[in-house]
Structures are given as C-alpha cells and as structure tokens.
Design an enzyme around this catalytic site. Structure first.
Site, PDB file in Angstrom:
ATOM      1  N   ASP A   1       0.820  -1.216   0.000  1.00 51.69           N
ATOM      2  CA  ASP A   1       0.000   0.000   0.000  1.00 51.69           C
ATOM      3  C   ASP A   1       0.851   1.263   0.000  1.00 51.69           C
ATOM      4  O   ASP A   1       0.626   2.174  -0.794  1.00 51.69           O
ATOM      5  CB  ASP A   1      -0.934   0.011   1.216  1.00 51.69           C
ATOM      6  CG  ASP A   1      -2.001  -1.054   1.128  1.00 51.69           C
ATOM      7  OD1 ASP A   1      -2.200  -1.600   0.025  1.00 51.69           O
ATOM      8  OD2 ASP A   1      -2.621  -1.349   2.159  1.00 51.69           O
TER       9      ASP A   1
ATOM     10  N   ASP B   1       0.254  -0.579   5.895  1.00 50.40           N
ATOM     11  CA  ASP B   1      -0.858  -1.353   5.332  1.00 50.40           C
ATOM     12  C   ASP B   1      -2.158  -0.755   5.853  1.00 50.40           C
ATOM     13  O   ASP B   1      -2.392  -0.725   7.068  1.00 50.40           O
ATOM     14  CB  ASP B   1      -0.731  -2.819   5.737  1.00 50.40           C
ATOM     15  CG  ASP B   1      -1.554  -3.734   4.858  1.00 50.40           C
ATOM     16  OD1 ASP B   1      -1.859  -3.352   3.717  1.00 50.40           O
ATOM     17  OD2 ASP B   1      -1.891  -4.848   5.302  1.00 50.40           O
TER      18      ASP B   1
ATOM     19  N   LYS C   1      -6.137  -0.816   6.378  1.00 50.09           N
ATOM     20  CA  LYS C   1      -7.208  -1.797   6.484  1.00 50.09           C
ATOM     21  C   LYS C   1      -8.498  -1.106   6.920  1.00 50.09           C
ATOM     22  O   LYS C   1      -8.475  -0.087   7.612  1.00 50.09           O
ATOM     23  CB  LYS C   1      -6.853  -2.901   7.486  1.00 50.09           C
ATOM     24  CG  LYS C   1      -5.633  -3.730   7.116  1.00 50.09           C
ATOM     25  CD  LYS C   1      -5.860  -4.522   5.837  1.00 50.09           C
ATOM     26  CE  LYS C   1      -4.650  -5.378   5.503  1.00 50.09           C
ATOM     27  NZ  LYS C   1      -4.817  -6.086   4.214  1.00 50.09           N
TER      28      LYS C   1
END
Length: 338
Positions: free
Chosen positions: A235, A248, A250
């Site tokens: 990412d 990352d 989420k």
C-alpha cells in the site's frame, strides 16, 4: 366434650392389652425388590445431551445476527483466544531455511526531495505466488474454520445474492479508500470533493494518522523477493513518526484495538518489508511496519506500530508459512498460479 368420652375409654381399654412391636424394616438391593419399583421413562434420557439442548434453545434470541452468534459461541465453547498453541510447540517450530529480513548490503536511505514522485511499480502476472495467495493457502485450520462458519451464517442471514452483494460492497469500499489515500499522499494529486467522497468516514478515521506521515517513498507499488520467490503489492512506504515503515491500510466494521485482532496482516507487512529490502528497484531499506485499521463511522483509526524486534518475530512466522506453501505445492495440493 361428650363426643370425646367414648374415645378416651377406648384408649384406656387398649392400654390393657400388650401390643407387639412391628419387625424392623430392612432394605434390600436384590434384583427382585428393585424390579417391583416402577421405572420412570425419564431415567433413560441422556441428561448431558438434554441439558445442552435446553441451553441451546434458551440461549437463542428472537433475531440472530453474526454478533449474537459469536457471543453465543463464547458462552457455549469459550473465547477463541483461550485455544493457544503450547509454548513448547511454538518454540519447536523454526524455519528450516533461514533468510534475513534485513539486507546488510543495502544501506541506502530514502530520498528526502519532496518534489520526487513516489515509486509506483505495476504488478506483473507471472508464475511466482503472491503474498496474499500464500497466506490464504496456509491459513491455520482454526482460523479457516471460523471464517467458513462466519460465511455460512452470513449466507443464512442475507442469502446467497445478499452475501455476494455484501462482499462486493466491502471490496469496493476498500478500493475507494485506497484510491482516496493515494490521492492524499501523492504530491501531484489532490483529493477533490473530500466532503462528498463516499469514503469520507474512513478518511476522517485516519486523519490523526495522516498528520504523522511524511516522506512518502512508494504507493501501490509491486515488490518481488528474488531469493524467496514471492511477489506482492504494498500500500505505502513512508515515514511514520520519523521512522520509515511499510504501511498497510485496512478497513473494519468492528474495533481492532490490538495487533492480535488483525490476524495475518502482520505477516503480510513483514513479507513486503523483506521483499523491499531485497528488491533492486528500491534503493532504501525498511525496518519498521505499520497497520492502520480505519472505521466507516469516522471513529479514530487504530495504528499498530511494529518495531524492528517485533518485525523479526513475525518474519520467522512468515518463513514457516512460506515453507508450508512450498511443501504443499510440491505435493500438488495447490494449483500453480497463472
């Protein structure tokens, strides 16, 4: 008082005659005496099974939801967190072939020039498995069981079409969230109409995290580990509180305040870290990781920072999963990626 007189006379007459005491009563355990007693039909009932049935019926509410079902499971079977692998077994499992997560030959630091664009290497389709594929095919049996049970209950509640629509919407929201973040973190792009953006709740959730991020080095960029033979699409690589991290992003429908709540996400982060550190396309080295869990209602996201020591521990677990995948592929239980 007159009706009592005959009774009193009768009692005096009885006292004149001796009365023999009745013989003592004894109880016998012989089959004959036991057979004389009428057997109840309830004695043949499996009491444990009957108790479980009653408890199951009484525990059901008028409306079943995934949350209520999980709470019911906690009551009946106990929290999942109690089922832990023994420490001896955890210590016994070590990677057969160790490979370091950090690259001693790469000492380069990230570019500090703010005008340079972040790396955005496209992911090439090839025969090398992806990080996501490896984690999916080596998922622990307990985790796989609960995931499958959750899917079945969602299908019962929403129906096949409803569950397909639900998963499609979740995927779409995650994609739009990542696109919005890419626009925000890219120095050449700006998020237009942020107030009307469908992901404004998620963006509001991560505002306090974005204030701590700077020096973005990569966005939605592919990585490949030449030695361990796996690929992935990370990412973001940027500085968080002054430390370069693989980040990352989420999304979640329920709070995840602890890193244990993120399941395999730490393994995904360290897999990307190891690939970045051994990929020639990246001149720098990453030593930390960050998992950010954002919420649609705009409540503050939970950041899970992974320092060098924690990353090294998860890296050992990732190597085990990678070896397990390789072994399964050799046994032809996993089809090769296209």
């Amino acid at each position: 008082m007159k009706p009592l007189l005959p009774i009193c006379r009768l009692l005096r007459l009885l006292n004149r005659f001796p009365v023999k005491p009745s013989p003592p009563v004894s109880f016998s355990t012989s089959s004959y005496l036991c057979s004389q007693k009428k057997k109840s039909s309830y004695e043949a009932v499996d009491q444990a099974k009957y108790c479980r049935l009653v408890r199951s019926v009484l525990s059901r509410g008028p409306v079943q939801t995934p949350e209520s079902l999980f709470k019911e499971d906690d009551v009946l079977y106990g929290p999942v967190s109690k089922c832990k692998v023994p420490e001896q077994e955890q210590q016994a499992r070590v990677p057969q072939h160790w490979f370091p997560i950090f690259n001693e030959e790469k000492n380069g630091k990230p570019h500090t020039n703010g005008s340079s664009s972040p790396l955005k290497i496209p992911l090439q389709r090839n025969m090398i498995p992806s990080v996501t594929r490896i984690l999916q095919h080596t998922m622990p049996s307990e985790q796989s069981f609960f995931l499958e049970r959750w899917k079945q209950r969602m299908v019962l509640e929403l129906g096949e079409d409803g569950f397909a629509e639900y998963t499609s919407n979740v995927f779409l929201q995650g994609k739009q969230f990542h696109e919005a973040l890419e626009s925000i973190l890219s120095p050449q792009e700006n998020l237009k109409g942020g107030e009307e953006h469908p992901q404004c709740g998620y963006i509001k959730s991560v505002q306090h995290i974005l204030k701590e991020i700077g020096s973005v080095q990569a966005l939605e960029s592919a990585v490949q580990h030449e030695a361990l033979q796996y690929v992935g699409l990370l990412d973001c690589v940027a500085e968080y509180q002054g430390k370069l991290c693989v980040i990352d992003w989420k999304t979640s429908e329920k709070p995840k305040p602890f890193i244990q709540n993120t399941y395999d996400n730490p393994l995904q982060v360290v897999a990307y870290m190891g690939a970045v550190n051994h990929d020639a396309n990246y001149s720098f080295q990453v030593q930390c990781g960050l998992i950010v869990v954002a919420y649609k209602d705009g409540s503050p996201a939970h950041p899970h920072f992974m320092d060098e020591e924690l990353c090294s521990k998860y890296w050992a677990k990732w190597l085990l999963r990678l070896e397990e995948y390789t072994e399964k592929q050799k046994n032809q239980s996993i089809p090769k990626p296209e």
